[in-house]
Scaffold this motif. Structure first.
Motif, mmCIF file in Angstrom:
data_model
loop_
_atom_site.group_PDB
_atom_site.id
_atom_site.type_symbol
_atom_site.label_atom_id
_atom_site.label_comp_id
_atom_site.label_asym_id
_atom_site.label_seq_id
_atom_site.Cartn_x
_atom_site.Cartn_y
_atom_site.Cartn_z
ATOM 1 N N GLN A 177 1.787 -8.326 -13.145
ATOM 2 C CA GLN A 177 0.755 -7.704 -12.303
ATOM 3 C C GLN A 177 -0.102 -8.715 -11.550
ATOM 4 O OE1 GLN A 177 -0.734 -3.932 -13.528
ATOM 5 N NE2 GLN A 177 -0.297 -4.339 -15.658
ATOM 6 N N ASP A 215 -5.247 -6.536 -5.893
ATOM 7 C CA ASP A 215 -6.287 -7.368 -6.484
ATOM 8 C C ASP A 215 -6.958 -8.178 -5.391
ATOM 9 O OD1 ASP A 215 -7.926 -8.895 -7.943
ATOM 10 O OD2 ASP A 215 -6.354 -10.123 -8.856
ATOM 11 N N ARG A 220 -1.353 -4.443 -8.849
ATOM 12 C CA ARG A 220 -1.523 -3.982 -10.229
ATOM 13 C C ARG A 220 -1.228 -2.505 -10.307
ATOM 14 N NH1 ARG A 220 -7.353 -6.384 -10.486
ATOM 15 N NH2 ARG A 220 -7.623 -4.470 -9.314
#
Ligand code: ADP
Ligand code: ZN
Length: 710
Positions: free
Chosen positions: A421, A478, A486
Motif C-alpha cells: 500500500q 496517500d 491505499r
C-alpha cells in the motif's frame, strides 16, 4: 394587469411571449408580494423585476454585487428607453448629485446599487424619503456561506424587511442547491415570500467530458469548429491561465488571461474586451464569471476539474444564455483527482467541513465516470428528475459501453495490498503486467502471486481502472506521501466478492464529430455575407453608443432578421428582440442593410461554399438535399462537386448517390477509347446514359484526378 405586462413585454422589450414562470412572478410582485426566484442562468430573471419596476409606482432598487457590470445593465435599459442609473464610487460628486436630483423628481425607474452602498445610513435615509416601489436582490445566493460566492455585505440586507415593511422584495438566484435556498430565505427574512422554482435544465447546452491524455491538442480539436466564437476556458492555476492564453493566441484563437493575480486595471480591461468584442476567448480561473451576462458565450471548456457539481453547473452555465446551441466540454484525468484531494487535505477547516467538501468532490468525480446520461446525473444531484435520457450529451449520443470490472478490480486491489500500500499507479501496473525492471527486482515483487496476473488487459486499461477505483472511493491516494495508493474501507465488499462493479469503457476511437453549435455555423454559407454585414453594422452602433454589441441586438435577433427578411418597419417590429425604442433607433438602418441583399443576387464566398459542400456531402446528403440546403440548383451542386472532386477534396463515393455498378459502367465508357478522355457531351452521344449530366461531370473529374490527362 396581464394585459399591461404583455404589452410591456412586446412594446418595450420586443418579445412575444413570457418564458416559464415569468408572468406568474411578474404578477405576484407587481401586486406587492415578496418572491424568491430560482431560475437557471439565461432563464430570464431580469424581466421578473424589470417589468414590475415599470408597472409599479416609484423607483425599483436593484441590489447587485457586481459593480463593474452595473453600468452595462444601465446602458442596456437605456437602449430600451427605460430610465435607469447606477450609484457607485466611480462617479464624481456632481454626477452623484444629478442622479439624486433625478431620483427626487421620480425620473428614474431602476436604480442599481451595491449592498454596502445601499446600507449606508445616509443612503437608507435618502431612500426613505423617496417612493421605493420594489427591492430586487440579484445574485441572492451571495448571502449564503454554504455557496462559494459569499459576500458578508449581503447579510445586512435583512434590515430591508424592517426598514421598508411596505415595499415588496424579490430575491433572484441561479444557484440550485437546497441548502443555499434555505439560507437565502432565513437570512433575507423571506419566510413569507412565494417561491418560484424552475427546472435547472439548460437544454441548449451539450455536455461532454473526455479523458485527458494530451490536453493542449484535445483543446485545439475541441476549438476547431468554434473559430470566431466567444468562449471561456477555465484552468485551475494562474500560471496555467497565462500559458493557455498565450498558447491559444499563438494558434490563431485570440485569447485573454483573467485571474486574481493580474493588476486590477488589466483584469477589468480584459473583461471589458471580452464583453465588447466578438469571438474572444477568456482563459480564466474561477475568479472570472459571476454576473457575466454576455449572452453569446458559445462554449465553456474546463482544463481542470471543478471541485464540486455546484461549481461545474455554474461555470458551464455561462454558455448559451441566449438559448442558442452551446457546448460544455471538459478534459479530466487522474492528476486532477490527486490534485483536488491534496487541496482538500491541506485546506483549513474542521473535520465536518472537510467531509462536506469530500462529498462534493466525490459527486463531481461520479459525473466524470458516469456511463449514463450526464444531464440526468447532473440534475439528479440537484434533486431534479429527468425522466428520459436527454439525447444531447456525449453519453447519450455516443452510447457508452460498460464492462464487468469486478475481477480486474480485485486483482488491482490485491496488488495494492500485496505490495504494501505505498506505490503509485505506474508501478502497480508494471507489477500486474509482469514487467521486469530493477525496482520490482529490488523489492522482490516478481515473486508475488499478483505479478503478471493482469496480462489480459493492456496498460491504458489498467490505468483507467485505477483512476476509476480512486474516483469511486475504493482506493485512497496517500497525498502526504508519494501518491501511493491505499485500500479504503469501501473496498471490502468488492474484495470479498460481495459486490459487482460495472465501469464505463474508455472510448478508444475519437468520438463522433461534435454537434454544431458555433454561431458562425448556425449561419449557412449563402447567408454569411449578409450575416457579416449585419454584425458590422451592430458593431458600429455599439461603438457609437458605448455598449457591448449584444445590447444593440442579440445574435438571436440578427439571425431572425436574416431568416425572415423583413420588408418594412412593421415586419421589423415583429422580430423578437425589437422593441419600440430599438425599432425607432435602429429599424431603418438594419432594413437598409438587409435590402442590400434582396436587391442583389446572394453573393457566395467561393471557398466557404466549397467547404460547406464537402462537409454536407461527407455527411451523406444527396445532391438534391444539398441543393435545398445551399439554396441553389442541382446543376450548380454537380458542377461544384466536380470541382472539389478534381481538387481531391471529395471522393466519388461520397459525392454520388447511385448504385456503384452504374458508376462503373460510366467509368468504363469514359476509359473505352485510348488517348484523351472524351468530353461529357461526346460520351452522351455514344452511350446516352439515363443519369443527370452532372453525374458524368463528377465521374470524369475523378478519372482525371486519378489518371492525370490521359
Ligand atoms: P438570467 O438573468 O436569468 O441569466 P437574463 O435575464 O439575462 O437571464 O435573460 C437571458 C436572455 O433571454 C436575455 O437576452 C433576455 O433578453 C432574453 N429573454 C428573457 N426573457 C425573454 C422572453 N420572454 N422572450 C425572449 N427572450 C427573453
Ligand atoms: Zn444525455
Amino acid at each position: 394587469m396581464l394585459k399591461q405586462a404583455q404589452d410591456t413585454l412586446k412594446h418595450i422589450f420586443g418579445y412575444d411571449s413570457f418564458r416559464g414562470q415569468q408572468l406568474a412572478i411578474i404578477e405576484h410582485v407587481t401586486q406587492g408580494g415578496d418572491a424568491l426566484v430560482l431560475m437557471p442562468t439565461g432563464g430570464g430573471k431580469s424581466l421578473c423585476y424589470q417589468i414590475p419596476a415599470l408597472l409599479r409606482d416609484g423607483v425599483t432598487v436593484v441590489v447587485s454585487p457586481l459593480i463593474a457590470l452595473m453600468q452595462d445593465q444601465v446602458s442596456a435599459l437605456e437602449e430600451l428607453g427605460i430610465t435607469a442609473a447606477a450609484l457607485n464610487s466611480s462617479l464624481d460628486h456632481e454626477q452623484q448629485r444629478q442622479i439624486a436630483n433625478r431620483l427626487r423628481q421620480g425620473d428614474i425607474k431602476l436604480l442599481y446599487l451595491a449592498p454596502e452602498r445601499l446600507l449606508q445610513p445616509r443612503m437608507l435615509a435618502f431612500l426613505q424619503q423617496l417612493k421605493v416601489g420594489l427591492f430586487a436582490i440579484d445574485e441572492a445566493h451571495c448571502v449564503s456561506q454554504w455557496g462559494h460566492d459569499f459576500r458578508p455585505e449581503y447579510l445586512a440586507l435583512s434590515q430591508l424587511a424592517e426598514l421598508f415593511p411596505d415595499v415588496p422584495r424579490i430575491a433572484l438566484t441561479a444557484t440550485a442547491d437546497g441548502r443555499t435556498q434555505q439560507e437565502i430565505i432565513e437570512r433575507l427574512h423571506l419566510q413569507q415570500a412565494k417561491q418560484f422554482l424552475s427546472s435547472f435544465d439548460r437544454p441548449n447546452i451539450y455536455y461532454q467530458i473526455v479523458t485527458k491524455d494530451n490536453p493542449r491538442q484535445q483543446l485545439l480539436n475541441f476549438l476547431a469548429p468554434h473559430k470566431g466564437d466567444a468562449g471561456i476556458v477555465y484552468c485551475m492555476s494562474r500560471k496555467k491561465v497565462e500559458e493557455y492564453a498565450q498558447y491559444l493566441s499563438e494558434r490563431g484563437y485570440p485569447a485573454l488571461p483573467y485571474h486574481a493575480g493580474l493588476d486590477n486595471q488589466l483584469r477589468a480591461f480584459n473583461q471589458q474586451r471580452f464583453l465588447n468584442e466578438e469571438g474572444l476567448i477568456m482563459v480564466a480561473t474561477i475568479a472570472f464569471g459571476m454576473g457575466i451576462d454576455k449572452p453569446n458565450v458559445r462554449f465553456v471548456a474546463h482544463m481542470d476539474l471543478p471541485k464540486s457539481l455546484e461549481a461545474y453547473y455554474q461555470e458551464t452555465g455561462r454558455a448559451g444564455r441566449d438559448g442558442l446551441p452551446a457546448q460544455a466540454w471538459m478534459a479530466y484525468g487522474l492528476q486532477d483527482i490527486v490534485w483536488l484531494k491534496k487541496m482538500l487535505t491541506e485546506s483549513e477547516g474542521d473535520e465536518q467541513h472537510k467531509r462536506v467538501e469530500q462529498h462534493k468532490l466525490d459527486s463531481m468525480l461520479a459525473l466524470c465516470e458516469e456511463a449514463r446520461c450526464r444531464r440526468q446525473a447532473l440534475l439528479g444531484y440537484f434533486d431534479e428528475v429527468l425522466k428520459q435520457p436527454c439525447g444531447h450529451c456525449d453519453n447519450c449520443v455516443d452510447k457508452v459501453q460498460t464492462w464487468d470490472a469486478t475481477e480486474a478490480a480485485r486483482k488491482a486491489l490485491s496488488t495494492i495490498y500485496r505490495t504494501g500500500q505505498s506505490y503509485g499507479v505506474g508501478y502497480l501496473v508494471d507489477v500486474l503486467l509482469g514487467r521486469d525492471n530493477e525496482r520490482i527486482q529490488n523489492n522482490g515483487h516478481q515473486r508475488l502471486s499478483v505479478y503478471g496476473l493482469g496480462k489480459g488487459i493492456d496498460e491504458n486499461e489498467w490505468r483507467t481502472l485505477f483512476r476509476q477505483l480512486i474516483a469511486r472511493g475504493y482506493v485512497d491516494v496517500d497525498i502526504e506521501g508519494f501518491n501511493g495508493l491505499r485500500l479504503s474501507e469501501k473496498c471490502r465488499d468488492l474484495l470479498k466478492g460481495q459486490e459487482q462493479l460495472l465501469l464505463r469503457k474508455e472510448q478508444v476511437s475519437p468520438r463522433k464529430p461534435q454537434q454544431t453549435s458555433s454561431a458562425s455555423q448556425l449561419v449557412r454559407a449563402h447567408e454569411r455575407d449578409m450575416w457579416e454585414n449585419l454584425r458590422a453594422l451592430r458593431k458600429q452602433l455599439a461603438q457609437e453608443h458605448a455598449v457591448p454589441p449584444y445590447v444593440i441586438f442579440p445574435d438571436s435577433t440578427l439571425l431572425e432578421m436574416l431568416r425572415s427578411q423583413p420588408q418594412d418597419m412593421s415586419d421589423m417590429a415583429a422580430i423578437s428582440g425589437v422593441g419600440a425604442r430599438k425599432l425607432e433607433r435602429y429599424g431603418d438602418v438594419f432594413l437598409k442593410v438587409l435590402q442590400g441583399q434582396t436587391a442583389q443576387a446572394p453573393t457566395h464566398n467561393v471557398s466557404d461554399l466549397n467547404h460547406e459542400l464537402v462537409t454536407l456531402a461527407r455527411s451523406g446528403m444527396t445532391p438534391s438535399q444539398m441543393a435545398q440546403q445551399l439554396n441553389c440548383s442541382e446543376k450548380s451542386i454537380y458542377s461544384l462537386m466536380a470541382q472539389v472532386i478534381a481538387a481531391g477534396q471529395l471522393s466519388l463515393e461520397q459525392a454520388l448517390d447511385l448504385p456503384w455498378e452504374i458508376v462503373e459502367q460510366i467509368q468504363d465508357a469514359f476509359l473505352d477509347g485510348d488517348g484523351e478522355l472524351p468530353s461529357v457531351s461526346q460520351l452522351q452521344k455514344m452511350h446516352n446514359f439515363s443519369v443527370d449530366e452532372g453525374v458524368l461531370h463528377c465521374v470524369r473529374a475523378a478519372l482525371k484526378l486519378e489518371f492525370g490527362q490521359i
